[in-house]
Design a protein around this motif. Sequence first.
Motif, PDB file in Angstrom:
ATOM      1  N   GLN A   1       0.739  -1.370   0.246  1.00  0.00           N
ATOM      2  CA  GLN A   1       0.187  -0.144   0.120  1.00  0.00           C
ATOM      3  C   GLN A   1       0.900   1.406  -0.069  1.00  0.00           C
ATOM      4  O   GLN A   1       0.054   2.315  -0.691  1.00  0.00           O
ATOM      5  CB  GLN A   1      -0.731   0.265   1.442  1.00  0.00           C
TER       6      GLN A   1
ATOM      7  N   HIS B   1       1.184  -9.011   4.374  1.00  0.00           N
ATOM      8  CA  HIS B   1      -0.408  -7.871   4.317  1.00  0.00           C
ATOM      9  C   HIS B   1      -0.395  -8.496   2.524  1.00  0.00           C
ATOM     10  O   HIS B   1      -0.755  -7.839   2.118  1.00  0.00           O
ATOM     11  CB  HIS B   1      -0.048  -7.050   4.905  1.00  0.00           C
TER      12      HIS B   1
ATOM     13  N   ASN C   1      -2.038 -10.362   8.347  1.00  0.00           N
ATOM     14  CA  ASN C   1      -3.066  -9.897   8.554  1.00  0.00           C
ATOM     15  C   ASN C   1      -4.207 -10.598   8.227  1.00  0.00           C
ATOM     16  O   ASN C   1      -4.190 -10.736   6.757  1.00  0.00           O
ATOM     17  CB  ASN C   1      -2.260  -8.346   8.082  1.00  0.00           C
ATOM     18  N   GLU C   2      -4.686 -10.670   9.351  1.00  0.00           N
ATOM     19  CA  GLU C   2      -6.533 -10.505   8.175  1.00  0.00           C
ATOM     20  C   GLU C   2      -6.647 -11.482   7.651  1.00  0.00           C
ATOM     21  O   GLU C   2      -6.971 -11.873   5.816  1.00  0.00           O
ATOM     22  CB  GLU C   2      -7.130  -9.741   8.129  1.00  0.00           C
TER      23      GLU C   2
ATOM     24  N   ASN D   1      -9.356  -9.549  11.612  1.00  0.00           N
ATOM     25  CA  ASN D   1     -10.062  -8.817  11.476  1.00  0.00           C
ATOM     26  C   ASN D   1     -11.108  -9.713  12.025  1.00  0.00           C
ATOM     27  O   ASN D   1     -11.530 -10.355  11.833  1.00  0.00           O
ATOM     28  CB  ASN D   1      -9.957  -8.297  10.266  1.00  0.00           C
TER      29      ASN D   1
ATOM     30  N   TYR E   1     -13.197  -2.299  12.380  1.00  0.00           N
ATOM     31  CA  TYR E   1     -13.250  -0.856  11.012  1.00  0.00           C
ATOM     32  C   TYR E   1     -15.096  -0.617  11.853  1.00  0.00           C
ATOM     33  O   TYR E   1     -15.629   0.496  11.669  1.00  0.00           O
ATOM     34  CB  TYR E   1     -13.295  -1.101   9.523  1.00  0.00           C
TER      35      TYR E   1
ATOM     36  N   GLU F   1      -5.155  -2.448  14.046  1.00  0.00           N
ATOM     37  CA  GLU F   1      -5.476  -1.013  12.595  1.00  0.00           C
ATOM     38  C   GLU F   1      -6.887  -0.670  13.173  1.00  0.00           C
ATOM     39  O   GLU F   1      -8.107  -1.583  14.106  1.00  0.00           O
ATOM     40  CB  GLU F   1      -6.220  -2.146  11.949  1.00  0.00           C
TER      41      GLU F   1
ATOM     42  N   TRP G   1      -5.234   3.341  11.926  1.00  0.00           N
ATOM     43  CA  TRP G   1      -5.137   2.664  10.417  1.00  0.00           C
ATOM     44  C   TRP G   1      -5.749   4.797   9.554  1.00  0.00           C
ATOM     45  O   TRP G   1      -6.198   4.309   9.417  1.00  0.00           O
ATOM     46  CB  TRP G   1      -5.422   1.929   9.737  1.00  0.00           C
TER      47      TRP G   1
ATOM     48  N   GLU H   1      -6.007   1.775  -1.414  1.00  0.00           N
ATOM     49  CA  GLU H   1      -6.656   1.120  -0.397  1.00  0.00           C
ATOM     50  C   GLU H   1      -7.184  -0.384  -1.541  1.00  0.00           C
ATOM     51  O   GLU H   1      -8.880  -0.363  -1.924  1.00  0.00           O
ATOM     52  CB  GLU H   1      -7.345   2.297  -0.351  1.00  0.00           C
ATOM     53  N   TRP H   2      -6.805  -0.562  -1.983  1.00  0.00           N
ATOM     54  CA  TRP H   2      -6.824  -2.421  -2.364  1.00  0.00           C
ATOM     55  C   TRP H   2      -7.351  -1.877  -3.779  1.00  0.00           C
ATOM     56  O   TRP H   2      -7.164  -1.074  -4.643  1.00  0.00           O
ATOM     57  CB  TRP H   2      -7.926  -3.075  -1.445  1.00  0.00           C
TER      58      TRP H   2
HETATM   59  C1  GBH Z   1      -7.418  -3.450   6.461  1.00  0.00           C
HETATM   60  O1  GBH Z   1      -9.187  -4.464   5.837  1.00  0.00           O
HETATM   61  C2  GBH Z   1      -6.599  -4.035   6.254  1.00  0.00           C
HETATM   62  O2  GBH Z   1      -5.894  -4.266   6.782  1.00  0.00           O
HETATM   63  C3  GBH Z   1      -5.604  -2.730   5.509  1.00  0.00           C
HETATM   64  O3  GBH Z   1      -4.892  -3.078   4.539  1.00  0.00           O
HETATM   65  C4  GBH Z   1      -7.275  -1.630   5.068  1.00  0.00           C
HETATM   66  O4  GBH Z   1      -6.594  -0.647   3.608  1.00  0.00           O
HETATM   67  C5  GBH Z   1      -7.896  -1.155   5.449  1.00  0.00           C
HETATM   68  O5  GBH Z   1      -8.634  -2.336   6.246  1.00  0.00           O
HETATM   69  C6  GBH Z   1      -8.997  -0.864   4.941  1.00  0.00           C
HETATM   70  O6  GBH Z   1      -9.768  -0.804   4.472  1.00  0.00           O
HETATM   71  O7  GBH Z   1     -17.226  -9.172   3.901  1.00  0.00           O
HETATM   72  O8  GBH Z   1     -17.648  -8.667   2.094  1.00  0.00           O
HETATM   73  O9  GBH Z   1     -18.108  -8.033   4.041  1.00  0.00           O
HETATM   74  C7  GBH Z   1     -10.012  -3.901   6.142  1.00  0.00           C
HETATM   75  C8  GBH Z   1     -11.105  -5.176   6.811  1.00  0.00           C
HETATM   76  C9  GBH Z   1     -12.597  -6.593   6.400  1.00  0.00           C
HETATM   77  C10 GBH Z   1     -12.425  -4.531   5.225  1.00  0.00           C
HETATM   78  C11 GBH Z   1     -13.775  -6.986   6.283  1.00  0.00           C
HETATM   79  C12 GBH Z   1     -13.824  -4.852   4.371  1.00  0.00           C
HETATM   80  C13 GBH Z   1     -16.062  -6.602   5.025  1.00  0.00           C
HETATM   81  C14 GBH Z   1     -15.824  -6.859   3.561  1.00  0.00           C
HETATM   82  N1  GBH Z   1     -12.596  -5.733   6.379  1.00  0.00           N
HETATM   83  N2  GBH Z   1     -14.799  -6.481   5.494  1.00  0.00           N
HETATM   84  S1  GBH Z   1     -17.629  -8.153   3.319  1.00  0.00           S
END
Ligand code: GBH
Length: 448
Positions: free
Chosen positions: A26, A124, A168-169, A225, A297, A352, A398, A405-406
């Motif tokens: 990122q 990550h 990570n996640e 997460n 989040y 985060e 974060w 942002e992916w």
């Molecule tokens: C994080 O992941 C990342 O670690 C980071 O790299 C990123 O920049 C940051 O958050 C901001 O996005 O299952 O389809 O309902 C994000 C964590 C977890 C985001 C689950 C969306 C729900 C998708 N997330 N999520 S869904």
Amino acid sequence: SHFTLPGDSVMMQKDFLFGVATASFQIEGDAEHRQPCIWDTFCDTPGKIADGSNGQVACDHVKLWRDDVDLIASLGVDAYRLSISWGRVLHPDGSVNQRGMDFYINLLDELGRRGINVFVTLYHWDLPQHLEDKGGWLNRDTAVAFANYAAIVANALGNRVYAYSTLNEPFCSAFLGYEAGIHAPGHKSRQQGRTAAHNLLLAHGMAMTEIRREAPEAKAGIVLNFSPAYPYTSSAGDANAARLAHEYHNTWYLMPLMEGRYPDIINQLEPHERPVVEPGDMDIISTPIDYLGINYYTRNVYRAGGPLGFEEVRIDNVPRTAMDWEICPQAFTDLLTGLAQEFNLPPIYITENGAAEDDAPFNGTVHDPMRLDYLQSHLLAVHQAIERGVDIKGYFAWSLMDNFEWAEGYRKRFGLVYVDYGTQQRILKSSAKAYQGMLAIRQEASQQ
Ligand code: GBH
């Protein structure tokens, strides 16, 4: 203005670590000196990234790292969480790319000189493409390759690192990458998602042993997460839907780590729909961890329905971030207290937490009122959880700065620091100053 916490909060004491977080793909750029990874391939696939962008330059951090360390130090944080790019430190044959390893050694040495504790995430999401070509996380061999990579990095960086995190996640890698197809490598298969999840957990467990051997002084753990699941109505059907969603999104990863078994939602699947678990796998996966990293989040709301028995409902009239994620600090407190009740957890770091806002500079300053509110209310939510007995040892915002942002590309900004991608200039937003202000007050108090 500055963030505030009750003066007697343990978060105001210096042994609670406050930090900022980033991830390699990122922010780094400098793609020419690393192997291509699955996110490079994904970015090159039309329609996958909202703004058609990629990670070739990003925040140009590999070139600007000395300035970025100054920036981090200027915030007054105790810790910095970064991730290592697998394909920057290793060649495809598994040998060390010394130029890449030296980048991280120099970075960590400089952070150390500034007294900043370093949290290193080994994975990550930037899997080397050559491993994806052999099946990626669908191939058990990738777990072995990851453990070898972890050993090499832990040997090279050793105790420069305060805490290692394997993954990570893994939910995002497995579900978003293999089941929903919205992250790299973009597969859409429920069965593949389950296989990937199992191999990721296995990779974590195998790597734990390597990290402990090579860097015995450092802490070792994993970052998950969590999306706490709430029922849409008070009906029994919706309550059950929320329970199922909790198992599918949250417990699926935490239960094998803590208890060496999968939750019912996985065990009750038809045999051909379950991941292949070989004898001994669950012992490897449940290798004790020193800490659990939690990323939070938002919460999600569910009602009965859909192929798995739960479907997400978008509720109206609630505050939301620029990601359209509901702002719900109470769910953060409830998540932390709930998990501590449900599992016998090790100490927790919030690795985060943050918000996207459509920031824009005005007369050279960036005011981000929504993020200010978000961070203030979520810091208090963490404080509340600690008051209720949850063992939380640190908090990372974060992110340090706006970044790639992916699937959203560069249009969604999570930084405390604004990045002008044309000039690579960094500008502290109001939220960065509020964080800085809080940390300065805490610093003064600790010296009295
Ligand atoms: C994080 O992941 C990342 O670690 C980071 O790299 C990123 O920049 C940051 O958050 C901001 O996005 O299952 O389809 O309902 C994000 C964590 C977890 C985001 C689950 C969306 C729900 C998708 N997330 N999520 S869904």
